[in-house]
Design a protein around this motif. Structure first.
Motif, PDB file in Angstrom:
ATOM      1  N   ASN A   1       8.165 -16.756   8.496  1.00 50.71           N
ATOM      2  CA  ASN A   1       7.506 -16.478   7.225  1.00 50.71           C
ATOM      3  C   ASN A   1       6.002 -16.635   7.405  1.00 50.71           C
ATOM      4  OD1 ASN A   1       7.648 -16.005   4.279  1.00 50.71           O
ATOM      5  ND2 ASN A   1       6.656 -18.005   4.199  1.00 50.71           N
ATOM      6  N   PRO A   2       5.216 -15.625   7.041  1.00 51.30           N
ATOM      7  CA  PRO A   2       5.632 -14.355   6.457  1.00 51.30           C
ATOM      8  C   PRO A   2       6.137 -13.372   7.507  1.00 51.30           C
ATOM      9  CG  PRO A   2       3.271 -14.348   6.744  1.00 51.30           C
ATOM     10  CD  PRO A   2       3.744 -15.725   7.158  1.00 51.30           C
ATOM     11  N   LEU A   3       6.905 -12.386   7.058  1.00 51.06           N
ATOM     12  CA  LEU A   3       7.280 -11.282   7.926  1.00 51.06           C
ATOM     13  C   LEU A   3       6.076 -10.365   8.068  1.00 51.06           C
ATOM     14  CD1 LEU A   3      10.036 -12.242   6.511  1.00 51.06           C
ATOM     15  CD2 LEU A   3      10.893 -10.013   7.208  1.00 51.06           C
ATOM     16  N   VAL A   4       5.703 -10.058   9.301  1.00 52.53           N
ATOM     17  CA  VAL A   4       4.564  -9.176   9.548  1.00 52.53           C
ATOM     18  C   VAL A   4       5.053  -7.962  10.328  1.00 52.53           C
ATOM     19  CG1 VAL A   4       2.260  -8.951  10.525  1.00 52.53           C
ATOM     20  CG2 VAL A   4       3.013 -11.166   9.625  1.00 52.53           C
ATOM     21  N   PHE A   5       5.014  -6.807   9.702  1.00 57.79           N
ATOM     22  CA  PHE A   5       5.365  -5.563  10.371  1.00 57.79           C
ATOM     23  C   PHE A   5       4.075  -4.835  10.739  1.00 57.79           C
ATOM     24  CE2 PHE A   5       9.147  -6.373   7.768  1.00 57.79           C
ATOM     25  CZ  PHE A   5      10.153  -6.162   8.685  1.00 57.79           C
ATOM     26  N   GLN A   6       3.831  -4.689  12.017  1.00 55.61           N
ATOM     27  CA  GLN A   6       2.678  -3.916  12.479  1.00 55.61           C
ATOM     28  C   GLN A   6       3.191  -2.786  13.374  1.00 55.61           C
ATOM     29  OE1 GLN A   6      -0.480  -6.131  14.263  1.00 55.61           O
ATOM     30  NE2 GLN A   6      -1.682  -4.322  14.766  1.00 55.61           N
ATOM     31  N   TYR A   7       2.865  -1.565  13.015  1.00 58.71           N
ATOM     32  CA  TYR A   7       3.419  -0.431  13.754  1.00 58.71           C
ATOM     33  C   TYR A   7       2.399   0.693  13.830  1.00 58.71           C
ATOM     34  CZ  TYR A   7       4.337   0.959   8.921  1.00 58.71           C
ATOM     35  OH  TYR A   7       4.192   1.242   7.592  1.00 58.71           O
ATOM     36  N   PHE A   8       2.748   1.689  14.653  1.00 57.25           N
ATOM     37  CA  PHE A   8       1.867   2.835  14.906  1.00 57.25           C
ATOM     38  C   PHE A   8       2.742   4.075  14.937  1.00 57.25           C
ATOM     39  CE2 PHE A   8      -1.949   4.777  16.626  1.00 57.25           C
ATOM     40  CZ  PHE A   8      -1.456   5.852  17.348  1.00 57.25           C
ATOM     41  N   ILE A   9       2.529   4.997  14.002  1.00 57.48           N
ATOM     42  CA  ILE A   9       3.307   6.241  13.953  1.00 57.48           C
ATOM     43  C   ILE A   9       2.552   7.314  14.741  1.00 57.48           C
ATOM     44  CG2 ILE A   9       4.346   7.985  12.467  1.00 57.48           C
ATOM     45  CD1 ILE A   9       4.393   5.943  10.233  1.00 57.48           C
ATOM     46  N   PRO A  10       3.138   7.820  15.833  1.00 57.64           N
ATOM     47  CA  PRO A  10       2.395   8.742  16.699  1.00 57.64           C
ATOM     48  C   PRO A  10       2.385  10.191  16.233  1.00 57.64           C
ATOM     49  CG  PRO A  10       4.534   8.275  17.640  1.00 57.64           C
ATOM     50  CD  PRO A  10       4.442   7.457  16.393  1.00 57.64           C
ATOM     51  N   GLU A  11       2.994  10.492  15.099  1.00 59.47           N
ATOM     52  CA  GLU A  11       3.043  11.872  14.620  1.00 59.47           C
ATOM     53  C   GLU A  11       2.974  11.879  13.096  1.00 59.47           C
ATOM     54  OE1 GLU A  11       6.837  13.783  15.152  1.00 59.47           O
ATOM     55  OE2 GLU A  11       7.880  11.868  15.079  1.00 59.47           O
ATOM     56  N   LEU A  12       2.826  13.049  12.528  1.00 56.52           N
ATOM     57  CA  LEU A  12       2.841  13.174  11.080  1.00 56.52           C
ATOM     58  C   LEU A  12       4.246  12.901  10.559  1.00 56.52           C
ATOM     59  CD1 LEU A  12       0.647  16.371  10.494  1.00 56.52           C
ATOM     60  CD2 LEU A  12       0.122  14.039   9.743  1.00 56.52           C
ATOM     61  N   ALA A  13       4.360  11.999   9.618  1.00 56.46           N
ATOM     62  CA  ALA A  13       5.655  11.689   9.008  1.00 56.46           C
ATOM     63  C   ALA A  13       5.787  12.443   7.692  1.00 56.46           C
ATOM     64  CB  ALA A  13       5.774  10.189   8.772  1.00 56.46           C
ATOM     65  N   HIS A  14       7.024  12.808   7.375  1.00 57.01           N
ATOM     66  CA  HIS A  14       7.271  13.411   6.069  1.00 57.01           C
ATOM     67  C   HIS A  14       6.948  12.379   4.995  1.00 57.01           C
ATOM     68  CE1 HIS A  14       8.951  16.185   3.177  1.00 57.01           C
ATOM     69  NE2 HIS A  14       9.729  15.237   2.702  1.00 57.01           N
ATOM     70  N   ILE A  15       6.215  12.771   3.993  1.00 57.22           N
ATOM     71  CA  ILE A  15       5.708  11.826   3.013  1.00 57.22           C
ATOM     72  C   ILE A  15       6.845  11.059   2.343  1.00 57.22           C
ATOM     73  CG2 ILE A  15       5.659  13.520   1.138  1.00 57.22           C
ATOM     74  CD1 ILE A  15       3.033  12.161   0.231  1.00 57.22           C
ATOM     75  N   SER A  16       6.644   9.742   2.203  1.00 53.80           N
ATOM     76  CA  SER A  16       7.570   8.828   1.534  1.00 53.80           C
ATOM     77  C   SER A  16       8.936   8.738   2.226  1.00 53.80           C
ATOM     78  CB  SER A  16       7.766   9.233   0.061  1.00 53.80           C
ATOM     79  OG  SER A  16       6.537   9.199  -0.622  1.00 53.80           O
ATOM     80  N   SER A  17       8.969   8.932   3.546  1.00 56.65           N
ATOM     81  CA  SER A  17      10.254   8.859   4.252  1.00 56.65           C
ATOM     82  C   SER A  17      10.413   7.605   5.095  1.00 56.65           C
ATOM     83  CB  SER A  17      10.428  10.087   5.157  1.00 56.65           C
ATOM     84  OG  SER A  17       9.501  10.062   6.235  1.00 56.65           O
ATOM     85  N   LEU A  18       9.328   6.838   5.329  1.00 58.91           N
ATOM     86  CA  LEU A  18       9.457   5.659   6.172  1.00 58.91           C
ATOM     87  C   LEU A  18      10.239   4.583   5.436  1.00 58.91           C
ATOM     88  CD1 LEU A  18       6.925   4.273   8.652  1.00 58.91           C
ATOM     89  CD2 LEU A  18       8.287   2.697   7.296  1.00 58.91           C
ATOM     90  N   ARG A  19      11.258   4.093   6.110  1.00 52.86           N
ATOM     91  CA  ARG A  19      12.216   3.174   5.490  1.00 52.86           C
ATOM     92  C   ARG A  19      12.477   1.998   6.420  1.00 52.86           C
ATOM     93  NH1 ARG A  19      18.275   4.455   3.326  1.00 52.86           N
ATOM     94  NH2 ARG A  19      19.418   2.921   4.556  1.00 52.86           N
TER      95      ARG A  19
END
Length: 288
Positions: free
Chosen positions: A24-42
């Motif tokens: 605690n706390p949960l820390v999500f750190q990420y890198f999306i290497p391409e264009l994602a469809h809007i509102s699809s990251l889950r």
């Protein structure tokens, strides 16, 4: 004409934390290497099992916990960081009254008011999204144990209000250790001049069943039927499923003076231990 669409291959996403355990706390750190469809990251967090060696461990009846992020958290070619308080995944970690700012939709089984993870438990964490061509991308899967602790010690209690027979004291909680606060223990002790034999303390236990303690950063309680013009001291500790914090240091308080108690305080001109007029000290503790 266009013969085909060439899609971009997505590599497994490196994530900073959780990587070994869920803290605690949960820390999500990420890198999306391409264009994602809007509102699809889950993100989906699913309970798997308990540590059989821990007698307090129990299943997560709210699992799975699923949330979809806002478009601002789906930017590609840049590092994104999201923070979650394990004691309530729905809310902003710095202010329980506000929703989690990066999440547009959040669901847990049973639609609870509060959604939290369990101690001594193993979870399966999956982060997925769709690319701009709506192809599914499941790019991170982790199996992690929760590693929660007892709460941090609350702030030293302070005076909210007082009267001749009551003291209303309050305090601020600190880090929950990753779990909801299950209770506060509060002790009030009358000050004694005899340091070798201190007077017994009044003990008050505030349970989460009694009031909405877990969602509050500030809390308070009222002690009644106290002696007037008397010095007291109080201390507090917070508890969760793992254990209890250390006690705060003692804080000193005093009930207000009551005319007729024989103690001159709080603007009294006199106090002759009675409420009789015409004896040099009136029933209002004035000399006039």
């Amino acid at each position: 004409c266009i013969d085909y669409f060439r899609d971009i291959v997505t590599e497994p996403l490196p994530i900073q934390q959780p990587s070994v355990a869920i803290f605690n706390p949960l820390v999500f750190q990420y890198f999306i290497p391409e264009l994602a469809h809007i509102s699809s990251l889950r993100v989906e967090i699913t309970w798997l099992l308990n540590d059989a060696a821990q007698p307090l461990a129990r299943p997560d009846e709210q699992s799975p916990h699923i949330f979809w992020v806002k478009p601002s958290a789906e930017a590609h070619d840049t590092s994104v960081v999201m923070f979650f308080g394990a004691a309530n995944l729905f809310t902003y970690i710095k202010d329980d009254a506000l929703p989690q700012p990066d999440v547009r939709k959040f669901i847990s089984k049973g639609t609870p008011v509060r959604s939290y993870l369990m101690p001594y438990s193993q979870y399966h964490v999956v982060i997925s999204y769709q690319d701009r061509f709506l192809n599914p991308r499941a790019f991170t899967q982790l199996v992690l144990w929760t590693n929660f602790t007892e709460p941090a010690t609350p702030d030293v209690p302070t005076l909210i209000s007082r009267a001749t027979a009551t003291l209303n004291i309050g305090w601020m909680r600190n880090e929950t250790g990753g779990l909801e606060i299950s209770r506060y223990d509060v002790e009030l002790r009358e000050e004694s001049k005899n340091t070798t034999n201190p007077l017994p303390a009044w003990a008050v236990v505030l349970l989460s069943l009694d009031r909405s303690l877990t969602g509050q950063r500030s809390n308070d309680t009222v002690f009644i039927n106290l002696k007037s013009s008397t010095d007291f001291r109080a201390r507090v500790r917070a508890c969760n499923m793992v254990g209890c914090s250390a006690w705060t240091s003692w804080a000193s308080f005093r009930t207000s003076s009551a005319c007729g108690d024989g103690i001159v305080l709080d603007g009294e001109e006199c106090d002759d231990n009675n409420l009789v007029d015409l004896d040099g000290c009136s029933a209002l503790c004035t000399t006039a």
